[in-house]
Motif scaffolding. Structure first.
Motif, PDB file in Angstrom:
ATOM      1  N   LEU A  60      -3.468   7.802  -6.192  1.00 28.86           N
ATOM      2  CA  LEU A  60      -3.633   6.348  -6.134  1.00 28.86           C
ATOM      3  C   LEU A  60      -2.251   5.750  -6.335  1.00 28.86           C
ATOM      4  N   VAL A  61      -1.825   4.933  -5.409  1.00 30.65           N
ATOM      5  CA  VAL A  61      -0.475   4.393  -5.492  1.00 30.65           C
ATOM      6  C   VAL A  61      -0.529   2.892  -5.705  1.00 30.65           C
ATOM      7  N   GLU A  62       0.102   2.461  -6.791  1.00 28.05           N
ATOM      8  CA  GLU A  62       0.198   1.043  -7.101  1.00 28.05           C
ATOM      9  C   GLU A  62       1.635   0.597  -6.874  1.00 28.05           C
ATOM     10  N   LEU A  84      -3.779   9.955   0.120  1.00 28.46           N
ATOM     11  CA  LEU A  84      -2.997   8.916  -0.541  1.00 28.46           C
ATOM     12  C   LEU A  84      -3.693   7.578  -0.314  1.00 28.46           C
ATOM     13  N   VAL A  85      -4.115   6.964  -1.421  1.00 23.12           N
ATOM     14  CA  VAL A  85      -4.813   5.683  -1.356  1.00 23.12           C
ATOM     15  C   VAL A  85      -3.958   4.642  -2.060  1.00 23.12           C
ATOM     16  N   THR A  86      -3.668   3.553  -1.382  1.00 25.88           N
ATOM     17  CA  THR A  86      -2.890   2.494  -2.026  1.00 25.88           C
ATOM     18  C   THR A  86      -3.854   1.495  -2.652  1.00 25.88           C
ATOM     19  N   ILE A  87      -3.479   1.001  -3.825  1.00 24.65           N
ATOM     20  CA  ILE A  87      -4.365   0.070  -4.548  1.00 24.65           C
ATOM     21  C   ILE A  87      -3.618  -1.218  -4.878  1.00 24.65           C
ATOM     22  N   GLY A  88      -4.230  -2.336  -4.521  1.00 24.83           N
ATOM     23  CA  GLY A  88      -3.713  -3.641  -4.927  1.00 24.83           C
ATOM     24  C   GLY A  88      -2.802  -4.297  -3.903  1.00 24.83           C
ATOM     25  N   ALA A  89      -2.586  -5.599  -4.130  1.00 31.30           N
ATOM     26  CA  ALA A  89      -1.824  -6.413  -3.180  1.00 31.30           C
ATOM     27  C   ALA A  89      -0.380  -5.932  -3.038  1.00 31.30           C
ATOM     28  N   ALA A 123      16.439  -5.725   0.234  1.00 26.30           N
ATOM     29  CA  ALA A 123      16.306  -7.135   0.601  1.00 26.30           C
ATOM     30  C   ALA A 123      14.846  -7.544   0.739  1.00 26.30           C
ATOM     31  N   THR A 124      13.965  -6.540   0.821  1.00 22.35           N
ATOM     32  CA  THR A 124      12.556  -6.858   1.055  1.00 22.35           C
ATOM     33  C   THR A 124      11.655  -6.084   0.089  1.00 22.35           C
ATOM     34  N   SER A 125      10.432  -6.578  -0.044  1.00 26.75           N
ATOM     35  CA  SER A 125       9.370  -5.840  -0.738  1.00 26.75           C
ATOM     36  C   SER A 125       8.337  -5.504   0.326  1.00 26.75           C
ATOM     37  N   THR A 126       8.075  -4.224   0.495  1.00 21.15           N
ATOM     38  CA  THR A 126       7.197  -3.819   1.595  1.00 21.15           C
ATOM     39  C   THR A 126       6.057  -2.935   1.092  1.00 21.15           C
ATOM     40  N   PRO A 127       4.940  -2.964   1.825  1.00 23.72           N
ATOM     41  CA  PRO A 127       3.804  -2.138   1.421  1.00 23.72           C
ATOM     42  C   PRO A 127       4.096  -0.658   1.652  1.00 23.72           C
ATOM     43  N   ILE A 128       3.332   0.172   0.967  1.00 26.09           N
ATOM     44  CA  ILE A 128       3.517   1.625   1.062  1.00 26.09           C
ATOM     45  C   ILE A 128       3.349   2.094   2.508  1.00 26.09           C
ATOM     46  N   ALA A 129       2.402   1.489   3.213  1.00 30.62           N
ATOM     47  CA  ALA A 129       2.118   1.942   4.575  1.00 30.62           C
ATOM     48  C   ALA A 129       3.295   1.699   5.521  1.00 30.62           C
ATOM     49  N   ALA A 130       4.249   0.878   5.108  1.00 33.11           N
ATOM     50  CA  ALA A 130       5.436   0.681   5.942  1.00 33.11           C
ATOM     51  C   ALA A 130       6.385   1.874   5.823  1.00 33.11           C
ATOM     52  N   HIS A 131       6.093   2.788   4.879  1.00 32.35           N
ATOM     53  CA  HIS A 131       7.011   3.900   4.620  1.00 32.35           C
ATOM     54  C   HIS A 131       6.401   5.265   4.900  1.00 32.35           C
ATOM     55  N   VAL A 132       5.131   5.421   4.539  1.00 35.78           N
ATOM     56  CA  VAL A 132       4.464   6.721   4.749  1.00 35.78           C
ATOM     57  C   VAL A 132       3.045   6.465   5.257  1.00 35.78           C
ATOM     58  N   PRO A 133       2.425   7.442   5.892  1.00 33.79           N
ATOM     59  CA  PRO A 133       1.028   7.264   6.297  1.00 33.79           C
ATOM     60  C   PRO A 133       0.124   7.143   5.066  1.00 33.79           C
ATOM     61  N   VAL A 134      -0.820   6.227   5.138  1.00 30.94           N
ATOM     62  CA  VAL A 134      -1.734   5.964   4.022  1.00 30.94           C
ATOM     63  C   VAL A 134      -3.152   6.256   4.505  1.00 30.94           C
ATOM     64  N   ASP A 135      -3.935   6.911   3.676  1.00 26.25           N
ATOM     65  CA  ASP A 135      -5.297   7.280   4.095  1.00 26.25           C
ATOM     66  C   ASP A 135      -6.297   6.150   3.907  1.00 26.25           C
ATOM     67  N   PHE A 136      -6.071   5.344   2.878  1.00 26.50           N
ATOM     68  CA  PHE A 136      -7.011   4.247   2.643  1.00 26.50           C
ATOM     69  C   PHE A 136      -6.305   3.184   1.823  1.00 26.50           C
ATOM     70  N   GLU A 137      -6.589   1.915   2.123  1.00 26.61           N
ATOM     71  CA  GLU A 137      -5.997   0.811   1.363  1.00 26.61           C
ATOM     72  C   GLU A 137      -7.100   0.070   0.619  1.00 26.61           C
ATOM     73  N   LEU A 138      -6.930  -0.087  -0.677  1.00 24.62           N
ATOM     74  CA  LEU A 138      -7.889  -0.870  -1.466  1.00 24.62           C
ATOM     75  C   LEU A 138      -7.216  -2.173  -1.865  1.00 24.62           C
ATOM     76  N   ARG A 139      -7.845  -3.273  -1.466  1.00 26.95           N
ATOM     77  CA  ARG A 139      -7.222  -4.589  -1.628  1.00 26.95           C
ATOM     78  C   ARG A 139      -7.538  -5.216  -2.982  1.00 26.95           C
TER      79      ARG A 139
END
Ligand code: SF4
Ligand code: SF4
Ligand code: SF4
Ligand code: SF4
Lengths: 260, 374
Positions: A60-62, A84-89, A123-139
């Motif tokens: 779980l990646v925050e 790999l599941v990303t969690i949160g905004a 210079a930026t804040s970017t989501p995890i999916a902009a860097h590696v493949p993500v299996d599921f995103e929890l908002r």
């Protein structure tokens, strides 16, 4: 799913974030024992100090990516994780710190810090999916406890989590709420926002702030028109889309349409 | 022609008491969060006494009336499907015990519901859902249980809402079938009374217990005049007789692109619609994988999951989804269920956050149908 007979190993990883989503896991008081019994919580800096190296069945990646170091580290996390599941905004959209994407980072570092040369940041804040493949995103900001438990349960059962991507309005109507926008004239982002909170704010007579980010097929322009008719100005509109999910494409583009 | 009788407000309270004494749970209009919603009712004071509503596309406000009318408003955001075809329904659950999987189906709940204050359009909507959910080969046992033994008290509409168009759809404003008792509220020269007539033997029986007296010819004429004026003052109208053919002949009309730019695909219109019946099924399981359950909840043809097949959603565009909704309601419903799917209640117009108006969309297609070619 882990190979049968072995307890799946779970890791929680933190990037640029406030820890609120990780705390949601600790906040699962009733379910925590069940989770601890079902998975081996192998890496969880918020709850334990011991770190275990090796491979994880579920990570779980925050948090978002804001530094060169984190941009490297996320690849290491991906390599060590089957799922790999990303969690949160922050992790799914870049978070509130995504506001930097609309500003000149070098300029405000020079204003805020006494020794700007100590600061190494992107210079930026970017989501995890902009860097590696993500299996599921929890908002969510933060994520909902029930949805986190659902994601872990679904992972253990090898099924797709039930976390619908439709509008908050659908949850609002399922609850039998009176629409705050239509009946009270209260601005509400529910129609363009991803469900998951159970229409929390409208249930307390507040408009939705969009903390779950854009729904599956957002169409913010006509909503902004209706919000204008309710009295919101250009600057209000620019700001309402520019909060926890400021960097989510649909919200970013809509906020930019209202740039002065 | 059944005999019309007359009741005082106290007599109407006696009706509530009689229904309670018969073991009914009475659901009727009440005020909550600045709207008229359906909830438990025990006494006439639970009703929105002296209130009316102002409805427009995307707009709803309560307003005071200058009398104490009990039914002086049109329909609100709720419809009776909240109680008959509930938003969420568990279907079955299963348990893994040693080598067995024990599946238990959810027993249908049969609350004895009395629906109090049902409008004519709503009687039609209930009849449509009856046809959809009970009429075919596969009967919905949960709906059937909640529908059985209903006692329905209809109210003839004395005011039309700003988005009502039942007169166009031939579904109102006067209740003609599907009720046990029907009321018409009359307030004339400060005197408050209700005309009441029975539509079923059970209605006759309940009515015989009430302190009613024979209605005067003047009151019967007054009630007719009230209904005629309601029919005259519909907030909306729709030329409905050929709308099926009109829409099916114009599936590629540019108006669908136009409405697609305005529609949020939020789904509000379908969930407030008293005839929309669609549901999705959702599974849940526990952490240990020993128990699971399946339930269904209201869904909408505006969601992507609704038309998801392997590889993607069939109706991915906003255009396709709005067109599905409107052509189903007004056109293909006729082919499927031999009736319109729209009763002209106006809820989808009022409760659309951006005020998209089904009557306007039909009109726009009609007016430009020549230019667009058919
Ligand atoms: S209150 Fe907001 S979320 Fe609820 S139905 Fe209205 S617009 Fe949608
Ligand atoms: S389509 Fe609209 S007007 Fe027609 S029955 Fe449904 S909610 Fe009422
Ligand atoms: S309009 Fe849509 S939600 Fe309503 S019944 Fe038809 S397909 Fe179902
Ligand atoms: S027509 Fe209105 S209520 Fe229906 S989905 Fe579109 S925006 Fe939402």
């Amino acid at each position: 799913m882990a190979a049968s007979g072995r307890t799946p190993r779970l890791a929680v990883w933190k990037f640029a974030s406030c820890d609120g989503c990780q705390l949601t896991l600790l906040d699962c008081e009733d379910e925590l024992l069940g989770i601890a019994a079902a998975v081996e919580i192998a890496y969880f800096p918020e709850a334990t100090r011991g770190t275990i190296r090796g491979h994880y069945d579920l990570s779980l990646v925050e948090g978002s990516i804001t530094t060169p170091h984190d941009a490297e580290r996320i690849h290491e996390v991906r390599r060590r994780s089957t799922h790999l599941v990303t969690i949160g905004a922050c992790a799914t959209a870049g978070g509130i710190q995504g506001l930097r994407n609309f500003a000149d980072v070098a300029e405000y570092i020079s204003v805020v810090y006494a020794r700007p040369d100590y600061i190494e940041t992107l210079a930026t804040s970017t989501p995890i999916a902009a860097h590696v493949p993500v299996d599921f995103e929890l908002r969510g900001c933060p994520i909902a406890k029930s949805q986190l438990v659902e994601v872990i349960t679904a992972f253990l059962a090898g099924r797709r989590p039930v976390t619908p991507a439709h509008s908050v309005c659908i949850e609002c109507k399922l609850k039998g709420n009176v629409c705050v926008m239509v009946a009270h004239g209260t601005p509400c982002l529910g129609p363009v926002t991803h469900a998951g909170c159970g229409a929390l704010c409208p249930s307390y007579h507040r408009g939705c702030y969009g903390c779950y980010g854009p729904m599956e097929t957002p169409n913010p322009a006509p909503l902004s028109q209706a919000l204008t008719e309710l009295g919101m100005g250009k600057r209000d509109l620019q700001r309402i889309y520019r909060t926890f999910n400021a960097n989510a494409p649909a919200f970013r583009e809509e906020s930019e349409r209202h740039d002065a | 022609m059944p005999e019309q009788q007359s009741l005082t407000p106290n007599g109407l309270q006696a009706l509530l008491d009689a229904l309670q004494a018969r073991g009914y749970r009475i659901i009727g209009p009440t005020l909550r969060d600045q709207a008229v919603v359906y909830d438990d009712v025990q006494s006439l004071t639970d009703l929105p006494v002296g209130w009316t509503d102002v409805q427009e596309a995307g707009h709803y406000r309560l307003a005071r009336r200058d009398d104490d009318a009990l039914f002086g408003y049109a329909v609100g955001p709720h419809s009776w499907k909240h109680y008959l075809h509930t938003p969420v329904q568990r279907l079955w659950h299963a348990k893994h015990e040693r080598d067995d999987i024990i599946v238990t189906t959810e027993p249908p709940e049969a609350p004895r519901l009395a629906l109090f204050g049902v409008r004519s359009c709503e009687l039609h909507a209930i009849a449509i859902q009856d046809r959809v959910l009970l009429g075919g080969h596969y009967r919905d046992v949960h709906y059937a249980a909640r529908r059985q033994d209903n006692f329905i008290v209809a109210v003839n509409c004395a005011v039309a809402g700003g988005t009502c168009f039942c007169a166009s759809m031939h579904t109102g404003p006067k209740a003609v079938a599907g009720y046990d008792l029907a009321l018409t509220e009359i307030i004339d020269e400060g005197e408050h009374r209700f005309l009441i007539e029975a539509g079923t033997p059970e209605g006759v029986e309940v009515l015989s217990e009430l302190p009613a007296r024979q209605a005067s010819n003047e009151d019967i004429a007054l009630a007719d005049a009230i209904l005629a004026s309601t029919a005259e003052s519909m907030g909306r109208e729709m030329q409905a007789d050929d709308v099926r053919e009109l829409l099916l002949a114009h599936l590629e009309h540019p108006r669908w692109d136009d409405v697609a730019t305005r529609c949020l695909t939020c789904g509000n219109c379908t969930l407030v619609c008293p005839t929309c019946f669609c549901t999705s099924e959702e599974d849940s399981s526990d952490l240990t994988g020993t128990e699971m359950a399946r339930s269904r909840r209201w869904d909408s043809c505006f969601t992507m999951d609704f038309s998801y097949l392997h590889g993607g959603s069939v109706r991915a565009s906003h255009r396709a989804r709005y067109r599905q909704w409107m052509t189903h309601k007004l056109a293909t419903w006729h082919d499927q269920f031999d009736t319109s799917g729209c009763v002209g209640c106006g809820r989808c117009i009022t409760w659309c956050p951006v005020g998209i108006d089904i009557t306007e969309e039909v009109k726009a297609i009609r007016e430009t149908s020549q230019e667009a070619g058919s």
